[in-house]
Design a protein around this motif. Structure first.
Motif, PDB file in Angstrom:
ATOM      1  N   GLY A  54      16.312  11.013  -2.489  1.00 45.03           N
ATOM      2  CA  GLY A  54      15.287  11.409  -3.370  1.00 45.03           C
ATOM      3  C   GLY A  54      13.923  10.821  -2.823  1.00 45.03           C
ATOM      4  N   ILE A  55      12.728  11.024  -3.198  1.00 47.66           N
ATOM      5  CA  ILE A  55      11.587  10.802  -2.620  1.00 47.66           C
ATOM      6  C   ILE A  55      11.587   9.183  -2.641  1.00 47.66           C
ATOM      7  CG2 ILE A  55       8.949  10.999  -2.944  1.00 47.66           C
ATOM      8  CD1 ILE A  55       9.547  13.844  -4.074  1.00 47.66           C
ATOM      9  N   ASN A  56      11.609   8.607  -3.407  1.00 54.00           N
ATOM     10  CA  ASN A  56      11.590   7.130  -3.487  1.00 54.00           C
ATOM     11  C   ASN A  56      12.551   6.447  -2.320  1.00 54.00           C
ATOM     12  OD1 ASN A  56      10.345   4.693  -4.761  1.00 54.00           O
ATOM     13  ND2 ASN A  56      12.553   4.174  -5.026  1.00 54.00           N
ATOM     14  N   ASP A  57      13.793   6.884  -2.487  1.00 50.78           N
ATOM     15  CA  ASP A  57      14.599   6.330  -1.242  1.00 50.78           C
ATOM     16  C   ASP A  57      14.238   6.598  -0.141  1.00 50.78           C
ATOM     17  OD1 ASP A  57      15.876   5.350  -3.403  1.00 50.78           O
ATOM     18  OD2 ASP A  57      17.622   6.836  -3.257  1.00 50.78           O
ATOM     19  N   MET A  58      13.775   7.887   0.163  1.00 50.05           N
ATOM     20  CA  MET A  58      13.253   8.550   1.445  1.00 50.05           C
ATOM     21  C   MET A  58      11.990   7.668   1.825  1.00 50.05           C
ATOM     22  SD  MET A  58      10.656  10.400   2.938  1.00 50.05           S
ATOM     23  CE  MET A  58      10.090  11.371   1.342  1.00 50.05           C
ATOM     24  N   GLY A  59      11.130   7.275   0.943  1.00 47.39           N
ATOM     25  CA  GLY A  59       9.865   6.524   1.349  1.00 47.39           C
ATOM     26  C   GLY A  59      10.326   5.143   2.073  1.00 47.39           C
ATOM     27  N   ILE A  60      11.092   4.523   0.943  1.00 42.93           N
ATOM     28  CA  ILE A  60      11.715   3.274   1.654  1.00 42.93           C
ATOM     29  C   ILE A  60      12.255   3.342   2.650  1.00 42.93           C
ATOM     30  CG2 ILE A  60      13.376   1.501   0.838  1.00 42.93           C
ATOM     31  CD1 ILE A  60      12.600   2.030  -2.157  1.00 42.93           C
ATOM     32  N   SER A  61      13.492   4.491   2.877  1.00 41.81           N
ATOM     33  CA  SER A  61      13.960   4.236   4.189  1.00 41.81           C
ATOM     34  C   SER A  61      13.176   4.647   5.533  1.00 41.81           C
ATOM     35  CB  SER A  61      15.089   5.729   4.139  1.00 41.81           C
ATOM     36  OG  SER A  61      15.691   5.794   5.450  1.00 41.81           O
ATOM     37  N   GLN A  62      12.035   5.488   5.123  1.00 44.39           N
ATOM     38  CA  GLN A  62      11.320   5.677   6.265  1.00 44.39           C
ATOM     39  C   GLN A  62      10.419   4.405   6.809  1.00 44.39           C
ATOM     40  OE1 GLN A  62      11.025   8.306   8.259  1.00 44.39           O
ATOM     41  NE2 GLN A  62      12.225   9.843   6.868  1.00 44.39           N
ATOM     42  N   ALA A  87       0.774  -1.411   0.068  1.00 47.12           N
ATOM     43  CA  ALA A  87      -0.020   0.098  -0.014  1.00 47.12           C
ATOM     44  C   ALA A  87       0.988   1.037  -0.099  1.00 47.12           C
ATOM     45  CB  ALA A  87      -1.003   0.132   1.261  1.00 47.12           C
ATOM     46  N   TRP A  88       1.995   1.419   0.794  1.00 44.83           N
ATOM     47  CA  TRP A  88       2.655   2.097   0.697  1.00 44.83           C
ATOM     48  C   TRP A  88       3.488   2.552  -0.311  1.00 44.83           C
ATOM     49  CZ3 TRP A  88       3.724   6.724   2.592  1.00 44.83           C
ATOM     50  CH2 TRP A  88       5.061   7.255   2.507  1.00 44.83           C
ATOM     51  N   THR A  89       3.903   1.431  -1.153  1.00 41.92           N
ATOM     52  CA  THR A  89       4.435   1.565  -2.527  1.00 41.92           C
ATOM     53  C   THR A  89       3.579   2.231  -3.476  1.00 41.92           C
ATOM     54  OG1 THR A  89       5.789  -0.487  -1.991  1.00 41.92           O
ATOM     55  CG2 THR A  89       5.600   0.191  -4.452  1.00 41.92           C
ATOM     56  N   ALA A  90       2.470   1.883  -3.398  1.00 44.95           N
ATOM     57  CA  ALA A  90       1.443   2.574  -4.327  1.00 44.95           C
ATOM     58  C   ALA A  90       1.242   4.012  -3.954  1.00 44.95           C
ATOM     59  CB  ALA A  90      -0.001   1.997  -4.464  1.00 44.95           C
ATOM     60  N   GLN A  91       1.098   4.588  -2.603  1.00 40.49           N
ATOM     61  CA  GLN A  91       0.934   5.851  -2.278  1.00 40.49           C
ATOM     62  C   GLN A  91       2.304   6.682  -2.558  1.00 40.49           C
ATOM     63  OE1 GLN A  91       0.246   5.388   1.863  1.00 40.49           O
ATOM     64  NE2 GLN A  91      -1.684   4.538   1.796  1.00 40.49           N
ATOM     65  N   LEU A  92       3.331   5.956  -2.404  1.00 42.22           N
ATOM     66  CA  LEU A  92       4.478   6.596  -2.750  1.00 42.22           C
ATOM     67  C   LEU A  92       4.718   7.184  -4.119  1.00 42.22           C
ATOM     68  CD1 LEU A  92       7.220   7.665  -1.330  1.00 42.22           C
ATOM     69  CD2 LEU A  92       8.255   5.638  -1.742  1.00 42.22           C
ATOM     70  N   LEU A  93       4.284   6.077  -5.105  1.00 46.41           N
ATOM     71  CA  LEU A  93       4.131   6.583  -6.438  1.00 46.41           C
ATOM     72  C   LEU A  93       3.321   7.975  -6.787  1.00 46.41           C
ATOM     73  CD1 LEU A  93       4.951   5.790  -9.165  1.00 46.41           C
ATOM     74  CD2 LEU A  93       2.706   4.055  -9.331  1.00 46.41           C
ATOM     75  N   ILE A  94       2.380   8.283  -6.079  1.00 50.11           N
ATOM     76  CA  ILE A  94       1.457   9.118  -6.201  1.00 50.11           C
ATOM     77  C   ILE A  94       2.388  10.426  -5.744  1.00 50.11           C
ATOM     78  CG2 ILE A  94      -0.710  10.285  -5.707  1.00 50.11           C
ATOM     79  CD1 ILE A  94      -2.081   7.618  -5.420  1.00 50.11           C
ATOM     80  N   ILE A  95       2.828  10.249  -4.731  1.00 48.48           N
ATOM     81  CA  ILE A  95       3.615  11.349  -3.955  1.00 48.48           C
ATOM     82  C   ILE A  95       4.765  11.729  -5.062  1.00 48.48           C
ATOM     83  CG2 ILE A  95       5.086  11.959  -2.021  1.00 48.48           C
ATOM     84  CD1 ILE A  95       3.230  10.044  -0.130  1.00 48.48           C
ATOM     85  N   ARG A  96       5.364  10.637  -5.653  1.00 53.72           N
ATOM     86  CA  ARG A  96       6.747  11.112  -6.612  1.00 53.72           C
ATOM     87  C   ARG A  96       5.732  11.860  -7.744  1.00 53.72           C
ATOM     88  NH1 ARG A  96       9.443   6.060  -8.222  1.00 53.72           N
ATOM     89  NH2 ARG A  96      10.710   7.532  -9.195  1.00 53.72           N
ATOM     90  N   TRP A  97       4.513  11.675  -8.287  1.00 54.82           N
ATOM     91  CA  TRP A  97       4.257  12.203  -9.212  1.00 54.82           C
ATOM     92  C   TRP A  97       3.766  13.528  -8.896  1.00 54.82           C
ATOM     93  CZ3 TRP A  97      -0.395   8.262 -10.447  1.00 54.82           C
ATOM     94  CH2 TRP A  97       0.343   7.266 -11.350  1.00 54.82           C
ATOM     95  N   MET A  98       3.141  13.855  -7.444  1.00 54.11           N
ATOM     96  CA  MET A  98       2.899  15.058  -7.012  1.00 54.11           C
ATOM     97  C   MET A  98       4.050  16.016  -6.950  1.00 54.11           C
ATOM     98  SD  MET A  98       0.096  16.263  -4.247  1.00 54.11           S
ATOM     99  CE  MET A  98       1.008  15.376  -2.862  1.00 54.11           C
ATOM    100  N   TYR A  99       5.113  15.407  -6.324  1.00 55.89           N
ATOM    101  CA  TYR A  99       6.298  16.193  -6.194  1.00 55.89           C
ATOM    102  C   TYR A  99       7.772  15.935  -7.034  1.00 55.89           C
ATOM    103  CZ  TYR A  99       4.655  17.271  -1.477  1.00 55.89           C
ATOM    104  OH  TYR A  99       3.779  17.726  -0.106  1.00 55.89           O
TER     105      TYR A  99
END
Length: 883
Positions: free
Chosen positions: A240-248, A212-224
């Protein structure tokens, strides 16, 4: 923008008007209301179109001069010189632009009129954008679509970044993501799911939230996207946003980067993955292959695979391997243990490949399994008794699996010990079996066949095992302790195995392939190997017979007592040549060439002379018949066609003489040939061996005439009935009458009559009927005899070689061996003149080893005999040759 008329085509020689090199800014900012007049509304939560996004990404008109800069003047592009436009400093020249209706002015103006800007409007815009972004994140975290179009949010992020607030925006995004993941929505729910459930449930929960977080992170990356591709891309200190999301997410579930904290659910996640592997190993129905694959992919992405999961997994695997080996080694036999280990190692390798385990994990797992399953239990795998059972059963698959298993730990060479032990034990049992002596060579070849096939199919043609096979066979066929069981039928220094090999080859050359069991014949792989090596395919009968002769010679190479083989082979060859019993003359000569290549010309000298005698005998008979025809004596032969084989006494075996009275017509023909031969060859003497002769006679029965192929003794007996089978005669002859008329010994006569009256083909009738011939029996011609063939062969019942005759042959070989040893001693001493005892013994052994091994004690005894015969004498510590 004012419209313009269409322009005429340009003339190739004309010049375009030039524009002075002066910098002007053309501003097309949107009005203060920031309405989108020429753009369609974007779909919510969809990625922005970069081309469209860049066309309307400017802030409102009410911005400070610092942001918007100075507005440019109105520029008239059609002005030349000083006419209403910007004055050019370049030299004037006429314009090449000539429209149909005169010159027109092209004026570029701002799309909106300048208005007054206020800082309050700018702040209001950015505040609203930030609120919209914050609300959008809340919607994304909740799984709802955003209230604002994605393109609008994208432009807002870009405008904030252009304003210089990218760092603040990045930090706020990071904080929101961290709060979301570490809060009740993600981590809280994961802990709640695992509070009353097992580790597998925790793993499923973590994996579900991660997806679920992977799908949300994809939308966040589009937006930012603008923030990610500009500020974060340039700033190397920030992920980057993707690396930050994985790390978090990793930090929330697994703790810090060094590994999962005790309080974090990460430990339970790793434990659950180990449990899934254990389910697969034990074939538990709770195993979920998709869950395992996704889980391994997740932890590899988080970076906790090598530092946290791999040690835990290897420890759990080690414990499983230890328990597996302990249980199977006790309850399983060698074959089952090999199969279980092979299956386990194969499944471990397949699992690592299928579920994307790291290559280092696979390597360490394999090494640990090899140490535990193979090296620690090498004593079980290399147990001589267990290995012997697999070899004896011809279990090529299990032996191949055992070899492959040992090869994994590079200890496959240690299998050579049990391999040799089995060959020696099995070979000794065959050679020392007195009750099945006639089958000795066939059984040895069957054993050799199994072992050769095992080397080919199970050991990948490993030369080590081929050498071990030869060493073990050499020990079996030459060990005096093993051969001592045959001492009653052999002599000292002779080989029973050599005798049996000679008889086996005799059986092959007499009967061909039909005398062999199918287990010795070539298989498909043998034929393929033969064709690859350039040899004729063993599917051909002659080629297969040649291969079987080679197999017999393989055993012959092992034996040291080759003189025994030579003596028995010579006797059998003589019988085959004289009786015409060879299945193939080509095979006979091929075998002779093989022996010559193997042992030298001295070994086959007498054998070659036997073939020459056969050829010379044919020439002699041709000459004799020409002489008979020339003298006119052929008319007095009464239909008797005599053929004589003249043999060299030195080359052929010695045969006993048997007394027999031949018919007078035959005696006349023999005397004629004897006179002819002695007149042609002076100083020669012929000794007739009637027991080796065979005849072809015609017999008339009630149902027709037949030709009977019989031995000389059988022919002598049958001819007697010509004199008693007529008018006034009873046609009956008694045993004593036949004996008196033929002078044959009782034993020979009894066997001869038995072959004529009691065998399968009965041309005589015995009274009374029975299988054995007695002295009181009488015989008559069986006139009712019938047979589908015109020529009928009646085999003479051969008396099998008695133990005494066999022993006599071995004694003769041993005596000849002593003479050969003495001859070798004389040759050595004649060339060296003087030698020490040890040197002389060593040289004698070296010169006589091709004919068989000689004991040093026998050499010493022959030296003493030569001293007595004054060939050599002792002087000090040496022997001296006497000329």
């Amino acid at each position: 923008m004012p419209s313009t008329t269409s322009n005429p085509p340009f003339d190739g020689a004309a010049n375009l008007p030039t524009i002075p090199k002066r910098r002007h800014r053309v501003d097309s900012s949107p009005p203060a209301e920031y309405h989108h007049h020429h753009h369609q509304q974007p779909v919510p939560n969809s990625p922005p179109d970069p081309k469209r996004a860049r066309s309307d990404q400017h802030p409102p008109a009410a911005m400070s001069a610092k942001v918007l800069g100075k507005r440019p003047e109105v520029i008239d592009l059609t002005c030349s010189g000083g006419g209403g436009g910007i004055t050019s400093t370049l030299p004037k020249r006429p314009s090449a632009f000539q429209p149909h209706m005169g010159a027109r002015k092209l004026v570029i103006k701002n799309l909106r009129q300048p208005t007054s800007t206020h800082a309050a409007g700018v702040d209001e815009y950015y505040a609203r954008i930030k609120e919209e972004l914050d609300a959008a994140l809340t919607s994304i975290f909740a799984g709802r679509p955003t209230a604002q179009p994605m393109e609008h949010l994208y432009r807002g992020v870009e405008n904030i970044c252009r304003k210089g607030e990218a760092a603040e925006l990045s930090e706020k995004l990071r904080a929101r993501c961290e709060a979301h993941l570490a809060g009740d929505e993600v981590l809280g729910r994961i802990k709640a799911d695992g509070a009353t459930a097992d580790d597998i449930t925790v793993l499923r929960s973590v994996l579900a939230h991660w997806k679920a977080w992977t799908a949300q992170l994809l939308i966040i990356r589009w937006m930012y996207s603008y923030l990610d591709r500009s500020y974060l891309l340039i700033n190397k200190s920030l992920p980057g946003i993707n690396d930050m999301g994985i790390s978090q997410f990793r930090k929330a579930v697994f703790g810090n980067r060094k590994g999962p904290a005790d309080a974090a659910p990460g430990l339970r996640v790793l434990s659950a993955i180990c449990q899934l592997v254990d389910f697969d190993r034990r074939e538990d129905e709770r195993f979920d292959s998709a869950l395992l694959k996704d889980s391994v992919k997740m932890i590899r992405l988080f970076g906790v695979y090598g530092k946290a999961f791999e040690p835990m997994f290897l420890t759990a695997s080690h414990n499983y391997f230890v328990g597996f080996a302990e249980e199977r080694s006790v309850s399983y036999g060698l074959k089952d243990y090999i199969n279980a280990c092979e299956r386990l190692l194969r499944r471990e390798a397949e699992r690592c490949d299928l579920y994307n385990f790291d290559s280092t994990t696979k390597r360490q797992l394999r090494g640990d399994a090899h140490r535990i399953l193979i090296e620690n239990y090498a004593s079980k795998l290399l147990d001589s008794g267990s290995v012997a059972k697999l070899i004896e059963a011809g279990d090529f698959e299990s032996m191949k699996a055992l070899y492959d298993l040992l090869k994994l730990s590079n200890i496959q060479k240690r299998l050579k010990g049990p391999w040799e032990d089995y060959i020696r034990a099995a070979g000794t049992a065959i050679v020392s079996d007195i009750t099945r002596g006639d089958e000795m060579v066939i059984r040895l070849l069957e054993l050799r066949r199994i072992l050769d096939t095992m080397i080919r199919d199970s050991f990948y043609r490993d030369e080590e095992f081929t050498y071990a096979l030869r060493e073990a066979f050499g020990h079996v066929v030459n060990d005096r302790e093993i051969l001592s069981v045959w001492k009653e039928s052999t002599a000292k220094g002779t080989s029973k195995v050599g005798e049996m090999i000679a008889k086996y080859i005799d059986m092959l050359l007499r009967g061909g392939l039909k005398t062999l069991p199918k287990t010795l014949l070539a298989d498909r792989q043998d034929r393929a190997d033969a064709e690859k090596s350039g040899i004729a395919s063993t599917g051909d009968e002659d080629a297969e017979l040649d291969r079987q002769l080679d197999q017999g010679l393989e055993l012959f190479r092992f034996i040291e007592g080759k003189a025994t083989f030579e003596e028995f082979y010579k006797k059998d060859l003589a019988r085959r040549l004289l009786m015409g019993r060879s299945a193939s003359q080509d095979a006979e000569r091929n075998m002779l060439s093989k022996l010559k290549s193997e042992c030298g010309s001295s070994f086959t000298h007498n054998l070659e002379q036997m073939f020459k005698d056969q050829e010379l005998a044919k020439d002699e008979m041709s000459s004799y018949k020409e002489w008979i025809a020339g003298t006119g004596r052929d008319k007095t032969h009464n239909g008797i066609d005599l053929n004589v084989s003249i043999l060299s006494a030195a080359a052929w075996p010695t045969y006993p003489d048997f007394q027999v009275l031949l018919p007078q017509d035959v005696v006349t023909q023999i005397d004629a040939f004897d006179s002819y031969y002695k007149s042609k060859h002076t100083g020669r003497k012929l000794t007739w061996k009637h027991n080796l002769a065979h005849c072809l006679i015609k017999a008339k029965f009630n149902r027709g005439t037949k030709e009977l192929a019989v031995s000389a003794f059988q022919a002598v007996v049958l001819v007697l009935f010509n004199d008693v089978d007529g008018p006034g005669n009873t046609g009956v002859l008694s045993f004593d009458q036949i004996k008196q008329a033929t002078s044959l010994e009782e034993g020979i006569l009894a066997r001869t009559l038995q072959s004529l009256a009691c065998a399968k083909v009965r041309v005589l009738t015995k009274h009374p009927k029975g299988r054995d011939v007695e002295k009181t029996d009488t015989f008559t011609v069986n006139k009712a005899f019938t047979h589908p063939l015109y020529r009928v062969k009646i085999n003479q019942i051969q008396l099998r070689e008695t133990p005494e005759e066999n022993k006599e042959t071995h004694v003769r070989v041993a005596a000849d061996r002593q003479f050969e040893t003495q001859a070798a001693i004389v040759r050595i001493m004649k060339s060296r003149k003087s030698m020490a005892h040890a040197q002389l013994v060593s040289e004698v052994i070296n010169q006589t080893k091709s004919r068989g091994a000689v004991d040093p004690a026998d050499i010493k005894m022959n030296i003493e005999k030569l001293i007595e015969k004054d060939y050599i004498e002792r002087e000090g510590g040496e022997y001296v040759y006497l000329a």
